[in-house]
Design an enzyme around this catalytic site. Sequence first.
Site, PDB file in Angstrom:
ATOM      1  N   ARG A  54       0.853  -1.193   0.000  1.00  9.86           N
ATOM      2  CA  ARG A  54       0.000   0.000   0.000  1.00  9.86           C
ATOM      3  C   ARG A  54       0.887   1.241   0.000  1.00  9.86           C
ATOM      4  O   ARG A  54       0.611   2.240  -0.642  1.00  9.86           O
ATOM      5  CB  ARG A  54      -0.941   0.019   1.213  1.00  9.86           C
ATOM      6  N   TYR A 106     -15.430  17.961 -14.505  1.00 13.36           N
ATOM      7  CA  TYR A 106     -15.849  16.564 -14.565  1.00 13.36           C
ATOM      8  C   TYR A 106     -16.931  16.327 -13.495  1.00 13.36           C
ATOM      9  O   TYR A 106     -16.791  16.760 -12.353  1.00 13.36           O
ATOM     10  CB  TYR A 106     -14.630  15.686 -14.307  1.00 13.36           C
ATOM     11  N   ASP A 178      -6.344  19.784 -13.536  1.00  9.22           N
ATOM     12  CA  ASP A 178      -6.716  18.463 -14.025  1.00  9.22           C
ATOM     13  C   ASP A 178      -6.365  18.428 -15.512  1.00  9.22           C
ATOM     14  O   ASP A 178      -7.005  19.071 -16.336  1.00  9.22           O
ATOM     15  CB  ASP A 178      -8.224  18.243 -13.791  1.00  9.22           C
ATOM     16  N   LYS A 203      -8.041   7.503 -18.692  1.00 10.67           N
ATOM     17  CA  LYS A 203      -8.374   8.077 -19.985  1.00 10.67           C
ATOM     18  C   LYS A 203      -7.193   7.931 -20.949  1.00 10.67           C
ATOM     19  O   LYS A 203      -6.791   6.828 -21.228  1.00 10.67           O
ATOM     20  CB  LYS A 203      -8.805   9.532 -19.786  1.00 10.67           C
TER      21      LYS A 203
HETATM   22  C1  PLP Z   1     -12.520  10.581 -15.533  1.00 12.25           C
HETATM   23  C2  PLP Z   1     -12.080  11.884 -15.044  1.00 12.25           C
HETATM   24  C3  PLP Z   1     -11.794  12.085 -13.686  1.00 12.25           C
HETATM   25  C4  PLP Z   1     -11.985  11.016 -12.645  1.00 12.25           C
HETATM   26  O1  PLP Z   1     -11.142   9.936 -12.867  1.00 12.25           O
HETATM   27  P1  PLP Z   1     -11.518   8.407 -12.518  1.00 12.25           P
HETATM   28  O2  PLP Z   1     -10.318   7.668 -12.954  1.00 12.25           O
HETATM   29  O3  PLP Z   1     -12.751   8.057 -13.269  1.00 12.25           O
HETATM   30  O4  PLP Z   1     -11.751   8.365 -11.047  1.00 12.25           O
HETATM   31  C5  PLP Z   1     -11.344  13.336 -13.314  1.00 12.25           C
HETATM   32  N1  PLP Z   1     -11.211  14.337 -14.208  1.00 12.25           N
HETATM   33  C6  PLP Z   1     -11.488  14.172 -15.515  1.00 12.25           C
HETATM   34  C7  PLP Z   1     -11.312  15.312 -16.441  1.00 12.25           C
HETATM   35  C8  PLP Z   1     -11.937  12.950 -15.975  1.00 12.25           C
HETATM   36  O5  PLP Z   1     -12.235  12.808 -17.265  1.00 12.25           O
END
Ligand code: PLP
Length: 398
Positions: A54, A106, A178, A203
């Site tokens: 962890r 998001y 982000d 993604k």
């Molecule tokens: C998908 C996404 C998240 C969250 O990520 P997860 O891996 O689904 O928890 C945060 N920000 C953006 C822009 C995203 O597309």
Amino acid sequence: MSHIRESDRFETRAIHAGQEANPENGAIMTPVYFTSTYKQDAPAKPRGGYEYSRTSNPTRTALQENLAALEGGLFGLCFSSGLAATNALLDRLVPGDHVVAGNDLYGGTYRIFKRVFERYGIRFTFVDTTEPAQVERALEAATKYVYIETPSNPLLRLTDVAAIATITKRAKKLLVVDNTFATPYLQQPLALGADIVLHSLTKYLGGHSDVVGGALILNDASLRDELAFFQNAVGGTPGPMDCFLVLRGTKTLGVRMDRHGANALAIARYLEKHPLVDRVIYPGLESHAQHGLAKRQMKNFGGMVSFEMKGGVAAGNAVASNTRLFTLAESLGGVESLIETPPSMTHASIPAETRRAAGLADGLVRLSVGIEHVDDLVADLGQALDKARTASPAGAAR
Ligand SMILES: *Cc1c(COP(=O)(O)O)cnc(C)c1O
């Protein structure tokens, strides 16, 4: 000792950073270290710092170093999802602390802010971060983060990272970007003055729709230690197989993003001319309100395209229900094309009035344009739009 040089370019770092051939047997690939614990050389003398998975695992270390190198940062921390990474950031805050965030985030980010951390007395102010003055006005003494997404989801609005960084540096606040939509191949927020970059590795970085993961990348060592404490103490860490899959994904990030971008531009241009489409939103189009900023801030314009159907929710849903190659699914960033309707799907957790106030039209459709042949993708959208026309004559007439 790394064989990577400072001067190595992005595509080279993507393949080599954090990934040395095994000194014992020469294996090129980073092993998937399926181990929860590690033999110690003496009591409290773990080898290489590894005592429990962890806390740390060599496959995760390789990914953390790889991601740091791609974002041009010193440290990376990986999590079991993008939201687990957001969670770790918020774990540092205490009741009364305040966050200024974009109003076009998001959906899951909005949800963790409003429905999890607001209950603990963390306060959030949502502003249009495309106007840096709005961010400045929203800052309070208790503000700990300015939290932005650019391009944003799903409206693909751009925020000028350097302009916001000037404000946050002056006010001594941390700027979190982000960077999921752009990826470090197209945009590197740390170089523009951001303090922390956040990724959903699920993604483009993973890139093949086969893994869920998240990451934070930053330069400040004490902030890194604080966040690593929460990474370990809360425990939202990824398993080694997940880390391996993302490492495999980042190797091809550059070539994939080039193709995602080329396909997306062609599709955006096609949709722009279609009579059933009200508006196409893509930073690479001259019609995008911030096309100039996009050219300055990004190397290319990415694989996400949004468009508004004439005829609202019904028309949007009709298109999304009739594609053959574009799969109706949430998420984005994989090699295969996806289609979704944010008002009914990813952004359904945002109340309708809030959604509309933020500019999210009822007929909004979002594409994650994949790397299939562009002619096949255009033809697929064409036939789905034809079907939507028959399904919703009212939409066609308006
Ligand atoms: C998908 C996404 C998240 C969250 O990520 P997860 O891996 O689904 O928890 C945060 N920000 C953006 C822009 C995203 O597309």
